[in-house]
Design a protein around this motif. Structure first.
Motif, PDB file in Angstrom:
ATOM      1  N   ALA A   1       0.593  -0.937  -0.332  1.00 13.17           N
ATOM      2  CA  ALA A   1      -0.160  -0.054   0.339  1.00 13.17           C
ATOM      3  C   ALA A   1       0.823   1.379  -0.046  1.00 13.17           C
ATOM      4  O   ALA A   1       0.902   1.480  -0.573  1.00 13.17           O
ATOM      5  CB  ALA A   1      -1.165   0.506   1.407  1.00 13.17           C
ATOM      6  N   ALA A   2       1.990   1.341   0.800  1.00 17.70           N
ATOM      7  CA  ALA A   2       3.195   2.324   0.577  1.00 17.70           C
ATOM      8  C   ALA A   2       3.828   2.435  -0.446  1.00 17.70           C
ATOM      9  O   ALA A   2       3.551   3.811  -0.737  1.00 17.70           O
ATOM     10  CB  ALA A   2       3.978   1.876   1.110  1.00 17.70           C
ATOM     11  N   LEU A   3       3.712   1.746  -1.572  1.00 18.15           N
ATOM     12  CA  LEU A   3       3.972   1.619  -2.344  1.00 18.15           C
ATOM     13  C   LEU A   3       3.195   1.893  -3.619  1.00 18.15           C
ATOM     14  O   LEU A   3       3.535   2.612  -4.528  1.00 18.15           O
ATOM     15  CB  LEU A   3       4.688   0.825  -3.235  1.00 18.15           C
ATOM     16  N   VAL A   4       1.477   1.382  -3.422  1.00 15.12           N
ATOM     17  CA  VAL A   4       0.975   2.177  -4.274  1.00 15.12           C
ATOM     18  C   VAL A   4       0.482   4.077  -3.757  1.00 15.12           C
ATOM     19  O   VAL A   4       0.066   4.740  -4.993  1.00 15.12           O
ATOM     20  CB  VAL A   4      -0.742   1.678  -4.316  1.00 15.12           C
ATOM     21  N   ARG A   5       0.862   4.945  -2.680  1.00 14.91           N
ATOM     22  CA  ARG A   5       0.354   5.647  -2.521  1.00 14.91           C
ATOM     23  C   ARG A   5       1.138   7.199  -2.772  1.00 14.91           C
ATOM     24  O   ARG A   5       1.628   8.063  -2.841  1.00 14.91           O
ATOM     25  CB  ARG A   5       0.326   5.766  -0.604  1.00 14.91           C
ATOM     26  N   GLN A   6       3.045   5.872  -2.735  1.00 17.21           N
ATOM     27  CA  GLN A   6       3.559   7.433  -3.125  1.00 17.21           C
ATOM     28  C   GLN A   6       3.810   7.866  -4.710  1.00 17.21           C
ATOM     29  O   GLN A   6       2.997   7.229  -5.469  1.00 17.21           O
ATOM     30  CB  GLN A   6       5.135   6.541  -3.463  1.00 17.21           C
ATOM     31  N   SER A   7       4.729   9.093  -5.057  1.00 17.69           N
ATOM     32  CA  SER A   7       4.644   9.670  -5.631  1.00 17.69           C
ATOM     33  C   SER A   7       4.891   9.316  -7.073  1.00 17.69           C
ATOM     34  O   SER A   7       4.740   9.332  -8.508  1.00 17.69           O
ATOM     35  CB  SER A   7       4.258  11.622  -5.791  1.00 17.69           C
ATOM     36  N   HIS A   8       5.694   8.810  -6.195  1.00 14.57           N
ATOM     37  CA  HIS A   8       6.865   8.081  -7.937  1.00 14.57           C
ATOM     38  C   HIS A   8       6.568   7.179  -8.602  1.00 14.57           C
ATOM     39  O   HIS A   8       6.243   6.530  -7.357  1.00 14.57           O
ATOM     40  CB  HIS A   8       8.360   8.692  -7.952  1.00 14.57           C
ATOM     41  N   GLU A   9       7.204   6.115  -9.241  1.00 16.99           N
ATOM     42  CA  GLU A   9       6.772   4.426 -10.075  1.00 16.99           C
ATOM     43  C   GLU A   9       7.915   3.729  -9.037  1.00 16.99           C
ATOM     44  O   GLU A   9       9.115   4.449  -8.997  1.00 16.99           O
ATOM     45  CB  GLU A   9       7.153   4.491 -11.283  1.00 16.99           C
ATOM     46  N   PRO A  10       6.916   2.638  -8.601  1.00  7.09           N
ATOM     47  CA  PRO A  10       7.494   2.096  -7.754  1.00  7.09           C
ATOM     48  C   PRO A  10       9.384   2.063  -8.825  1.00  7.09           C
ATOM     49  O   PRO A  10       9.438   1.485 -10.038  1.00  7.09           O
ATOM     50  CB  PRO A  10       7.092   0.917  -7.140  1.00  7.09           C
ATOM     51  N   THR A  11      10.446   1.733  -7.993  1.00  4.23           N
ATOM     52  CA  THR A  11      11.671   1.257  -9.134  1.00  4.23           C
ATOM     53  C   THR A  11      11.579  -0.191  -8.484  1.00  4.23           C
ATOM     54  O   THR A  11      11.092  -0.985  -7.974  1.00  4.23           O
ATOM     55  CB  THR A  11      12.293   2.034  -8.536  1.00  4.23           C
ATOM     56  N   GLN A  12      12.531  -1.022  -9.706  1.00 10.93           N
ATOM     57  CA  GLN A  12      12.480  -2.391  -8.797  1.00 10.93           C
ATOM     58  C   GLN A  12      13.446  -2.973  -8.418  1.00 10.93           C
ATOM     59  O   GLN A  12      12.759  -4.273  -7.574  1.00 10.93           O
ATOM     60  CB  GLN A  12      13.902  -2.843 -10.364  1.00 10.93           C
ATOM     61  N   ASP A  13      14.114  -2.243  -7.507  1.00 10.14           N
ATOM     62  CA  ASP A  13      14.430  -1.997  -6.521  1.00 10.14           C
ATOM     63  C   ASP A  13      13.864  -1.989  -4.987  1.00 10.14           C
ATOM     64  O   ASP A  13      13.704  -2.823  -3.845  1.00 10.14           O
ATOM     65  CB  ASP A  13      15.759  -1.032  -5.988  1.00 10.14           C
ATOM     66  N   GLU A  14      12.631  -1.178  -5.251  1.00  8.87           N
ATOM     67  CA  GLU A  14      11.664  -1.302  -4.375  1.00  8.87           C
ATOM     68  C   GLU A  14      11.275  -2.377  -4.215  1.00  8.87           C
ATOM     69  O   GLU A  14      10.432  -2.602  -3.714  1.00  8.87           O
ATOM     70  CB  GLU A  14      10.893   0.258  -4.661  1.00  8.87           C
ATOM     71  N   THR A  15      10.160  -2.868  -5.575  1.00  8.94           N
ATOM     72  CA  THR A  15       9.030  -4.258  -5.306  1.00  8.94           C
ATOM     73  C   THR A  15      10.175  -5.367  -5.096  1.00  8.94           C
ATOM     74  O   THR A  15       9.222  -6.146  -4.688  1.00  8.94           O
ATOM     75  CB  THR A  15       8.414  -4.094  -7.026  1.00  8.94           C
ATOM     76  N   PHE A  16      11.265  -5.214  -5.220  1.00 12.46           N
ATOM     77  CA  PHE A  16      12.105  -6.847  -5.001  1.00 12.46           C
ATOM     78  C   PHE A  16      12.404  -6.621  -3.902  1.00 12.46           C
ATOM     79  O   PHE A  16      12.062  -7.575  -3.019  1.00 12.46           O
ATOM     80  CB  PHE A  16      13.518  -6.521  -5.924  1.00 12.46           C
ATOM     81  N   THR A  17      12.568  -5.115  -2.949  1.00 12.39           N
ATOM     82  CA  THR A  17      12.525  -5.657  -1.794  1.00 12.39           C
ATOM     83  C   THR A  17      11.296  -5.684  -0.582  1.00 12.39           C
ATOM     84  O   THR A  17      12.079  -6.243   0.335  1.00 12.39           O
ATOM     85  CB  THR A  17      13.309  -3.987  -0.955  1.00 12.39           C
ATOM     86  N   ILE A  18      10.656  -5.043  -1.656  1.00 13.50           N
ATOM     87  CA  ILE A  18       9.047  -5.444  -0.886  1.00 13.50           C
ATOM     88  C   ILE A  18       8.787  -6.861  -0.987  1.00 13.50           C
ATOM     89  O   ILE A  18       7.878  -7.891   0.107  1.00 13.50           O
ATOM     90  CB  ILE A  18       8.523  -4.379  -1.280  1.00 13.50           C
ATOM     91  N   PHE A  19       9.028  -7.669  -2.455  1.00 15.97           N
ATOM     92  CA  PHE A  19       8.772  -8.784  -2.449  1.00 15.97           C
ATOM     93  C   PHE A  19       9.279 -10.031  -1.437  1.00 15.97           C
ATOM     94  O   PHE A  19       8.751 -11.003  -0.543  1.00 15.97           O
ATOM     95  CB  PHE A  19       8.661  -9.413  -3.985  1.00 15.97           C
ATOM     96  N   TRP A  20      10.384  -9.822  -1.377  1.00 18.53           N
ATOM     97  CA  TRP A  20      11.612 -10.977  -0.276  1.00 18.53           C
ATOM     98  C   TRP A  20      11.374 -10.378   0.899  1.00 18.53           C
ATOM     99  O   TRP A  20      11.200 -11.564   2.036  1.00 18.53           O
ATOM    100  CB  TRP A  20      12.870 -10.754  -1.127  1.00 18.53           C
ATOM    101  N   SER A  21      10.988  -9.392   0.816  1.00 16.66           N
ATOM    102  CA  SER A  21      10.416  -9.345   2.559  1.00 16.66           C
ATOM    103  C   SER A  21       9.247  -9.968   2.991  1.00 16.66           C
ATOM    104  O   SER A  21       9.081 -10.460   4.392  1.00 16.66           O
ATOM    105  CB  SER A  21      10.256  -7.553   3.220  1.00 16.66           C
ATOM    106  N   HIS A  22       8.183  -9.605   2.241  1.00 17.26           N
ATOM    107  CA  HIS A  22       6.735 -10.435   2.147  1.00 17.26           C
ATOM    108  C   HIS A  22       7.302 -11.876   2.476  1.00 17.26           C
ATOM    109  O   HIS A  22       6.867 -12.786   3.374  1.00 17.26           O
ATOM    110  CB  HIS A  22       6.052 -10.023   0.949  1.00 17.26           C
ATOM    111  N   GLN A  23       7.894 -12.599   1.529  1.00 17.81           N
ATOM    112  CA  GLN A  23       8.441 -14.365   1.349  1.00 17.81           C
ATOM    113  C   GLN A  23       8.917 -14.511   2.671  1.00 17.81           C
ATOM    114  O   GLN A  23       9.366 -15.593   3.481  1.00 17.81           O
ATOM    115  CB  GLN A  23       9.135 -14.434   0.062  1.00 17.81           C
TER     116      GLN A  23
END
Length: 505
Positions: free
Chosen positions: A75-97
């Motif tokens: 949700a924090a990625l959806v709300r931020q003003s800029h498009e999520p970067t690959q590093d951001e999504t990669f970090t959040i994905f593996w944090s979830h797992q």
């Protein structure tokens, strides 16, 4: 990897894309509800309250992991003003797992204690294990789904979710017919998760690539925690049914309560659709306070009018509808279904208000409201169950939910000046129409003829006449006028289909 600015879209474009997404998701919801009705009709004759009770307690233990495994980072990625970067999504994905793995291990380790405490039997332990492992089916789809939601690609999401619903219903019915009992519900939920994961992963443009960065996690964790804690607290609050009811009244009563809630919560599917579309839309409209305020107030007016003019009639008819469609074995659930239907109406409105609260940057405020409501529900609910037994569950839920919608509307009204008066706009119809429903029920019960069908007719006609009489009272919002506005809006949308599309239309 450097962040890029999000594509610029004006308020009109956001509204148009959100409306399209909402229409598509509503159509998907209607289809899903059709499947749900078919499934409920069949399962009510294949399964028993004890099966629903066993599944309800097991599912609750594992469902907490869904909230713990996210932490609101997507949700924090959806709300931020800029498009999520690959590093951001990669970090959040593996944090979830990683977090999901810890939660799965903890739930599996606690399974014997849980099943022994509620005398669920040895077969419940592998059920808990299976449901816990199913948490990975949710965590693996979070980021691919976020990528679709940020682009408001709800038609694609709707198709994927319809497929997973079909798979769940087919699997559950087949296993129940084979005599699997509560296992049919467990495996059916796992089938849905697996099919949904495959569909979302195939449709989403996102693939795991990039570098894990701790600073990304630290930056998003503040908002994410505040966003995710309210639904986690709400899940803990919901635990008073399997935990308190199960201890005091037994497993069979838990099954009765869970079945009644599943039937009454049909309007909640609409709430899910609205909230999923509203959150990214509201986030994009924060630079236009007046447009945001008008959009929210219009949505609340139309939603409350539609619910308040339809659900009360259904509530009056539950003594007829439940035994007619589901059989006499569920007749004891009729009062619960009636109370829960009204409670779900309030929760649907609260959901839209809470979405605005989160999108407006007030997640910690939302958390405070949920904690207060949770304490009230646990304390009042426990007292009511010990005092009145099963009859105390419904009224407590309705009273607490009414308090929550009022407090939430009051706090949201302070987001910007355009939202002044929102609390009165939300609460007044609930109170006035609720009183009309109470009078109609009393008329049907005390002065209506014998027979459930006749009483439903008397109560329904009385309610509609009282609603029409309410239109003449000064200072109250016109419900009939709101229905006219909805009809005109639908007609305008149909007429616009033949004209060139305009983002501001």
């Amino acid at each position: 990897m450097n962040a890029t600015a999000a594509p610029q879209v004006n308020t009109g474009e956001v509204k148009a894309r959100a409306l399209k997404g909402m229409v598509v998701l509503v159509l998907r919801t209607v289809a899903s509800q059709g499947l749900r009705v078919i499934s409920a009709l069949a399962l009510s004759r294949l399964l028993f309250p004890s099966d629903y009770g066993l599944f309800g307690i097991v599912a609750y233990a594992s469902s907490l992991g869904v909230f713990l495994g996210d932490l609101g980072l997507s949700a924090a990625l959806v709300r931020q003003s800029h498009e999520p970067t690959q590093d951001e999504t990669f970090t959040i994905f593996w944090s979830h797992q990683a977090l999901t793995a810890v939660i799965v291990a903890a739930v599996c380790a606690m399974a014997p204690v849980l099943t022994e405490g509620y005398a669920l039997g040895a077969e419940a332990v592998p059920m808990v294990w299976a449901m816990a492992l199913g948490l990975f089916l949710s965590s693996l789809r979070v980021i691919p789904l976020m990528a679709l939601e940020r682009k408001l690609a709800f038609p694609t999401i709707a198709r994927a979710e319809l497929v997973e619903n079909v798979a769940q219903v087919a699997g559950t019915l087949a296993l129940a017919a084979a005599g699997m009992g509560a296992w049919a519900l467990v495996v059916g939920s796992l089938i849905r998760g697996a099919v949904g994961l495959v569909c979302i992963a195939w449709a989403s443009p996102w693939r795991p690539s990039g570098t894990f960065q701790r600073d990304v996690l630290k930056r998003l964790l503040g908002y994410g925690l505040a966003f995710q804690l309210p639904p986690l607290v709400a899940a803990l609050v919901a635990g008073w049914v399997p935990l308190v009811v199960g201890q005091v009244l037994g497993k069979d009563v838990v099954g009765l309560v869970n079945w009644a809630w599943a039937l009454a919560s049909t309007p909640m599917m609409l709430s899910v659709v609205l909230n999923r579309v509203a959150f990214p839309a509201y986030c994009r409209m924060q630079d236009d306070p007046s447009g945001f305020a008008e959009y929210l107030k219009t949505s609340l007016r139309r939603l409350s009018a539609a619910l308040l003019l339809t659900l009360p009639v259904a509530v009056l008819g539950m003594p007829v509808l439940v035994p007619l469609f589901f059989g006499q074995r569920w007749i004891a659930a009729v009062p619960l279904v009636q109370w829960f239907t009204l409670e779900c109406l309030l929760i649907t409105l609260t959901g839209l208000l809470a979405t605005a609260q989160n999108a407006g940057g007030r997640p910690w405020e939302r958390f405070a409201v949920v904690v207060g409501i949770g304490v009230a529900k646990w304390s009042l609910g426990t007292w009511a169950i010990h005092r009145w037994g099963l009859e105390g569950i419904g009224p407590v839920g309705l009273v607490v939910s009414m308090l929550e919608v009022g407090v939430t509307a009051w706090r949201v009204s302070h987001l910007n000046p355009g939202l002044r008066g929102l609390m009165w706009q939300v609460v007044e119809p609930l109170v006035s129409v609720g009183l009309l429903l109470a009078v109609s029920a009393l008329v049907a019960l005390k002065w209506g003829p014998e027979g459930d069908w006749a009483r439903w007719g008397v109560g329904g006609v009385s309610f509609l006449l009282l609603v029409l009489a309410r239109e003449w009272l000064p200072g109250l919002r016109s419900m009939v006028g709101e229905v006219r506005d909805i009809i005109e809006f639908v007609r305008a949308r149909r007429a616009a289909r033949s004209a060139p599309a305009s983002p501001a239309s």
